[in-house]
Scaffold this motif. Structure first.
Motif, PDB file in Angstrom:
ATOM      1  N   VAL A 168      12.053  40.650  54.920  1.00  0.00           N
ATOM      2  CA  VAL A 168      11.348  39.710  53.792  1.00  0.00           C
ATOM      3  C   VAL A 168      12.250  38.773  53.246  1.00  0.00           C
ATOM      4  O   VAL A 168      12.908  39.651  52.020  1.00  0.00           O
ATOM      5  CB  VAL A 168      10.495  40.496  53.220  1.00  0.00           C
ATOM      6  N   THR A 169      12.404  37.386  53.323  1.00  0.00           N
ATOM      7  CA  THR A 169      12.540  36.338  51.925  1.00  0.00           C
ATOM      8  C   THR A 169      11.803  35.950  51.009  1.00  0.00           C
ATOM      9  O   THR A 169      10.439  35.468  52.256  1.00  0.00           O
ATOM     10  CB  THR A 169      13.399  36.142  52.937  1.00  0.00           C
ATOM     11  N   VAL A 170      11.081  35.587  50.367  1.00  0.00           N
ATOM     12  CA  VAL A 170      10.163  35.384  49.011  1.00  0.00           C
ATOM     13  C   VAL A 170      10.944  34.213  48.432  1.00  0.00           C
ATOM     14  O   VAL A 170      11.585  34.877  47.255  1.00  0.00           O
ATOM     15  CB  VAL A 170       9.772  36.618  48.252  1.00  0.00           C
ATOM     16  N   ASN A 171      10.109  33.394  48.351  1.00  0.00           N
ATOM     17  CA  ASN A 171      11.083  32.115  47.700  1.00  0.00           C
ATOM     18  C   ASN A 171       9.755  31.719  46.650  1.00  0.00           C
ATOM     19  O   ASN A 171       8.389  31.572  47.425  1.00  0.00           O
ATOM     20  CB  ASN A 171      11.004  30.819  48.525  1.00  0.00           C
ATOM     21  N   SER A 172       9.731  32.116  45.144  1.00  0.00           N
ATOM     22  CA  SER A 172       8.577  31.586  44.009  1.00  0.00           C
ATOM     23  C   SER A 172       9.245  31.358  43.047  1.00  0.00           C
ATOM     24  O   SER A 172      10.411  30.869  42.779  1.00  0.00           O
ATOM     25  CB  SER A 172       8.225  33.321  44.205  1.00  0.00           C
ATOM     26  N   ALA A 179       7.864  43.901  42.703  1.00  0.00           N
ATOM     27  CA  ALA A 179       8.248  44.710  43.509  1.00  0.00           C
ATOM     28  C   ALA A 179       7.548  45.343  45.004  1.00  0.00           C
ATOM     29  O   ALA A 179       6.663  44.310  45.070  1.00  0.00           O
ATOM     30  CB  ALA A 179       7.642  46.089  42.473  1.00  0.00           C
ATOM     31  N   ALA A 180       8.497  46.202  45.530  1.00  0.00           N
ATOM     32  CA  ALA A 180       7.805  45.140  47.470  1.00  0.00           C
ATOM     33  C   ALA A 180       8.299  46.921  47.906  1.00  0.00           C
ATOM     34  O   ALA A 180       9.466  47.777  46.672  1.00  0.00           O
ATOM     35  CB  ALA A 180       9.029  44.545  47.363  1.00  0.00           C
ATOM     36  N   LEU A 188      19.163  34.505  45.199  1.00  0.00           N
ATOM     37  CA  LEU A 188      19.748  33.322  44.204  1.00  0.00           C
ATOM     38  C   LEU A 188      18.290  32.808  43.602  1.00  0.00           C
ATOM     39  O   LEU A 188      17.498  32.928  43.638  1.00  0.00           O
ATOM     40  CB  LEU A 188      19.752  32.499  46.427  1.00  0.00           C
ATOM     41  N   TYR A 189      18.941  32.007  42.759  1.00  0.00           N
ATOM     42  CA  TYR A 189      18.304  30.939  41.723  1.00  0.00           C
ATOM     43  C   TYR A 189      18.098  29.346  41.495  1.00  0.00           C
ATOM     44  O   TYR A 189      20.353  29.250  41.897  1.00  0.00           O
ATOM     45  CB  TYR A 189      18.334  31.327  39.976  1.00  0.00           C
ATOM     46  N   ASN A 190      17.644  28.529  42.227  1.00  0.00           N
ATOM     47  CA  ASN A 190      17.905  27.487  42.360  1.00  0.00           C
ATOM     48  C   ASN A 190      16.396  26.890  41.919  1.00  0.00           C
ATOM     49  O   ASN A 190      15.370  26.858  42.134  1.00  0.00           O
ATOM     50  CB  ASN A 190      17.897  27.409  43.467  1.00  0.00           C
ATOM     51  N   ILE A 195      14.866  32.817  45.003  1.00  0.00           N
ATOM     52  CA  ILE A 195      14.754  33.711  46.626  1.00  0.00           C
ATOM     53  C   ILE A 195      15.180  35.482  46.648  1.00  0.00           C
ATOM     54  O   ILE A 195      16.820  34.973  46.576  1.00  0.00           O
ATOM     55  CB  ILE A 195      15.847  32.953  47.471  1.00  0.00           C
ATOM     56  N   ILE A 196      14.642  35.667  47.017  1.00  0.00           N
ATOM     57  CA  ILE A 196      14.752  37.137  46.603  1.00  0.00           C
ATOM     58  C   ILE A 196      14.965  37.503  48.445  1.00  0.00           C
ATOM     59  O   ILE A 196      13.503  37.880  49.143  1.00  0.00           O
ATOM     60  CB  ILE A 196      14.017  37.999  46.136  1.00  0.00           C
TER      61      ILE A 196
END
Length: 207
Positions: A168-172, A179-180, A188-190, A195-196
């Motif tokens: 699961v990839t979360v862009n937030s 917590a998952a 990654l940060y942008n 994006i985790i």
């Protein structure tokens, strides 16, 4: 890597378990998300399957989830929502025989409630906490020669699913602390976003 070593051998019994690869984009207001997922699904039954059903858990407390499109083995297929929009149903282009595997792609959108609803408040944004339990379409259980698509009683566990594996990839927004129910693989940060990617399984849900 997060599975207790005593149970590693059990993974061999789950070689045909479904694999969910999910990407979601959470909006800046934390009020909605859009997602797409690929599901590798294997018929583990003793009979061929002509349809597949997914449960839409967010819709048990209102019309919070919509389906954009369903693709099976690269081809768009018609679909319908049933059981007060809590079930996604579509016919397969050809019957899926036991031990055969198909790739199902689904794109969806979700509105995040701000008030307590069903599922014990596990799907809500309230008091600066964003809870996203069962935020994605999840394959129903096939049992007793039929798909089990009925909603459970309001005070029961909403999740009745087979064990599966999840990427699961979360862009937030960057300031969220996640917590998952999985192990964090990378981040990654942008431009104020993060994006985790989480990996989990075998498990019956992803939270």
């Amino acid at each position: 890597s997060n599975l207790v070593s005593d149970y590693h051998a059990d993974l061999f019994a789950l070689q045909n378990a479904s694999i969910y690869i999910i990407e979601i984009l959470v909006d800046d207001a934390l009020s909605s998300l859009s997602g797409k997922m690929d599901v590798q699904y294997t018929n583990q039954e003793s009979e061929p399957l002509d349809q597949v059903y997914f449960k839409l858990i967010p819709n048990t407390s209102g019309d919070n989830m919509g389906i954009n499109e369903v693709v099976v083995e690269g081809s768009l297929v018609p679909f319908s929502l049933e059981n007060k929009n809590t079930t996604l149903r579509f016919d397969l282009p050809v019957a899926l025989y036991p031990k055969q595997t198909i790739l199902i792609e689904i794109s969806f959108k979700v509105r995040v409630p701000r008030e307590m609803g069903g599922n014990y408040g596990l799907f809500i944004y309230q008091n600066d906490i964003l809870a996203l339990d069962s935020f994605f379409p999840i394959i129903s259980v096939y049992q007793y020669s039929r798909w089990q698509v009925e909603d459970p009683p309001a005070n029961a566990d909403m999740i009745f699913t087979d064990a599966a594996f999840f990427i699961v990839t979360v862009n937030s927004p960057e300031d969220l602390v996640w917590a998952a129910s999985g192990v964090q693989d990378q981040v990654l940060y942008n431009n104020g976003r993060q994006i985790i990617t989480f990996i989990g399984g075998p498990q019956r849900d992803f939270y």
